[in-house]
Design an enzyme around this catalytic site. Structure first.
Site, PDB file in Angstrom:
ATOM      1  N   HIS A   1       0.813  -1.224   0.000  1.00  0.00           N
ATOM      2  CA  HIS A   1       0.000   0.000   0.000  1.00  0.00           C
ATOM      3  C   HIS A   1       0.843   1.270   0.000  1.00  0.00           C
ATOM      4  O   HIS A   1       0.326   2.362  -0.262  1.00  0.00           O
ATOM      5  CB  HIS A   1      -0.986  -0.002   1.180  1.00  0.00           C
ATOM      6  CG  HIS A   1      -0.389   0.348   2.499  1.00  0.00           C
ATOM      7  ND1 HIS A   1      -0.013  -0.593   3.434  1.00  0.00           N
ATOM      8  CD2 HIS A   1      -0.109   1.552   3.066  1.00  0.00           C
ATOM      9  CE1 HIS A   1       0.452   0.006   4.510  1.00  0.00           C
ATOM     10  NE2 HIS A   1       0.409   1.307   4.309  1.00  0.00           N
TER      11      HIS A   1
ATOM     12  N   ASP B   1      -0.751  -7.517   1.456  1.00  0.00           N
ATOM     13  CA  ASP B   1      -0.123  -6.190   1.535  1.00  0.00           C
ATOM     14  C   ASP B   1       1.383  -6.347   1.728  1.00  0.00           C
ATOM     15  O   ASP B   1       1.918  -6.143   2.815  1.00  0.00           O
ATOM     16  CB  ASP B   1      -0.748  -5.388   2.681  1.00  0.00           C
ATOM     17  CG  ASP B   1      -0.307  -3.933   2.684  1.00  0.00           C
ATOM     18  OD1 ASP B   1       0.285  -3.489   1.681  1.00  0.00           O
ATOM     19  OD2 ASP B   1      -0.560  -3.247   3.696  1.00  0.00           O
TER      20      ASP B   1
ATOM     21  N   SER C   1       4.040   2.455   8.318  1.00  0.00           N
ATOM     22  CA  SER C   1       3.651   1.452   7.324  1.00  0.00           C
ATOM     23  C   SER C   1       4.860   0.884   6.588  1.00  0.00           C
ATOM     24  O   SER C   1       5.788   1.610   6.234  1.00  0.00           O
ATOM     25  CB  SER C   1       2.703   2.083   6.301  1.00  0.00           C
ATOM     26  OG  SER C   1       1.456   2.357   6.866  1.00  0.00           O
TER      27      SER C   1
END
Length: 438
Positions: free
Chosen positions: A248, A293, A389
């Site tokens: 992502h 992901d 992230s």
């Protein structure tokens, strides 16, 4: 002429007696003060002498020997394999047992298996041994002490592995050679012997003031940055050219020429900087469900391993972490919800949470798939946040660190019953191997 005795009145006599006593006690106090000063100086000299004489330093040795009661397995040649890891831990535990309860017990620090090789009699072991001794000692003197302790242990201790005594060789090596040998292994923090981990009882939050990491403490951590826009995501170094991160991170921009990767405990200035050659997203990544992901980033040129830059180990696909296993998450993300990116790397200890608990209706209500891993605390005190992230969730197994998760998603940051959700790396070992050959 005879002098008549001096006569004092009663008052004069009392005053003279008081002065005489006062002079006596003044002399006593002066003597005691002098003795105290001498004692303090003596103690200070003793302390200085102690530290000058007893200034310990690390001594490194490369040991090799044959183990004759086991047979070589093909996977011993693969350092990330379960067979290599388990056998290495067994050997390192044996070294600890041999030396910690011997004449050099207080001087032994740790050992690291470097290589397992086939031999007609069993398995050849190559291992680094680390000791602490006064800097005035010589490497050869210490070598004799180590050999004596080992040979004595072979006589008196019942060991799980049979060491062929004539095959034992011990060679002093310098710190550079030691680092080069350890660089051939993954998941090693060169500074770990001097740097304590965050306390397991810490209440620091990854949002709202999580603990600052020191240089070299998490040497596989990378910062992925868009040119002109700065830090976007974290990533983990898994070889000298490959980074593991979240898919992502690239949903807005997948052009590798627009990205750079930096290493070190600060974004500015970085310790190492590299351009990006290639970005590989998982073919089945779904942004809506956060499934698959995971992404790989290939650097334009490889990095040189050092105390500051190291690769983390990829776990064997069979590794399973039970609930409440301590793991660590690191990153440059916000320390408050919707806050700014941090220039200095931060760290926090969290715990794994079972998928069953995470899929409860009051938690994530069935959204956690087999490729996901929950970690944090149900009370919500510690969590990853915006900007973390793609970064690592790592697990320590006998001083070797494995990446078990990739920061993926969550509901806000550090909310009760909303722990962090990570990509479960063990589910993607085949995919990683198919893209990198690792």
């Amino acid at each position: 002429m005879m002098y008549a005795p001096v006569e004092f009145s009663e008052a004069e006599f009392s005053r003279a007696e008081y002065q005489r006593k006062q002079q006596f006690w003044d002399s006593v106090r002066l003597a005691l003060f002098t003795l105290a000063i001498v004692a303090i100086i003596g103690i200070a000299i003793g302390i200085v002498t102690h530290f000058v004489v007893e200034d310990d330093k690390s001594f490194y040795y490369l040991a090799s020997f044959k183990v004759t009661n086991i047979k070589y397995k093909e996977n011993y040649g693969i350092r990330s394999s379960r067979e290599f890891i388990e056998r290495s831990h067994q050997i390192e535990r044996m070294m600890s047992r041999i030396f910690r309860h011997s004449s050099v017990g207080g001087r032994f620090i740790k050992s690291h298996v470097i290589k397992l090789s086939p031999d007609e009699q069993g398995v050849d072991i190559l291992i680094v041994l680390i000791f602490r001794y006064p800097s005035t000692d010589s490497a050869e003197q210490i070598k004799k002490k180590i050999e004596k302790a080992l040979y004595q242990s072979l006589k008196t201790k019942q060991l799980s592995l049979t060491i062929n005594k004539p095959s034992f060789r011990l060679t002093p090596i310098d710190s550079k050679k030691m680092r080069n040998l350890l660089n051939s292994r993954c998941g090693i923090r060169m500074t770990s012997s001097n740097m304590p981990l965050p306390a397991s009882s810490s209440t620091q939050r990854i949002v709202q003031g999580r603990e600052t990491a020191m240089e070299g403490e998490w040497p596989w951590q990378a910062s992925l940055q868009l040119i002109g826009s700065g830090h976007q995501c974290g990533a983990s170094l898994i070889s000298n050219t490959w980074l593991l991160t979240a898919a992502h991170c690239f949903w807005k921009n997948k052009d590798p020429t627009q990205w750079i990767a930096t290493f070190g405990a600060t974004i500015t200035p970085p310790a190492v900087k590299r351009n990006v050659r290639k970005i590989i997203l998982h073919e089945n990544y779904h942004r809506e469900t956060n499934e698959n992901d995971i992404a790989l980033v290939q650097l334009s040129t490889g990095v040189e391993f050092s105390n500051i830059v190291q690769r983390v180990c990829l776990p064997d696909s069979s590794i399973k972490l039970p609930p409440k296993t301590s793991v660590f998450v690191t990153g440059f993300g916000s320390i408050v919800d919707d806050g700014p990116i941090q220039n200095t790397l931060r760290q926090a200890r969290v715990e794994t949470i079972s998928t069953d608990v995470c899929n409860r209706k009051d938690v994530y209500d069935g959204l956690i798939t087999p490729g996901m891993l929950c970690a944090g605390f149900m009370e919500g005190k510690i969590d990853a946040c915006k900007g973390d992230s793609g970064g690592p969730l790592v697990y320590d197994n006998h001083d070797i660190w494995y990446i078990v998760g990739i920061v993926s998603w969550g509901q806000s940051c550090a909310l009760p019953k909303k722990p962090g959700v990570y990509t479960r790396v063990t589910k993607y070992r085949d995919w990683i191997a198919s893209k990198t050959g690792m």
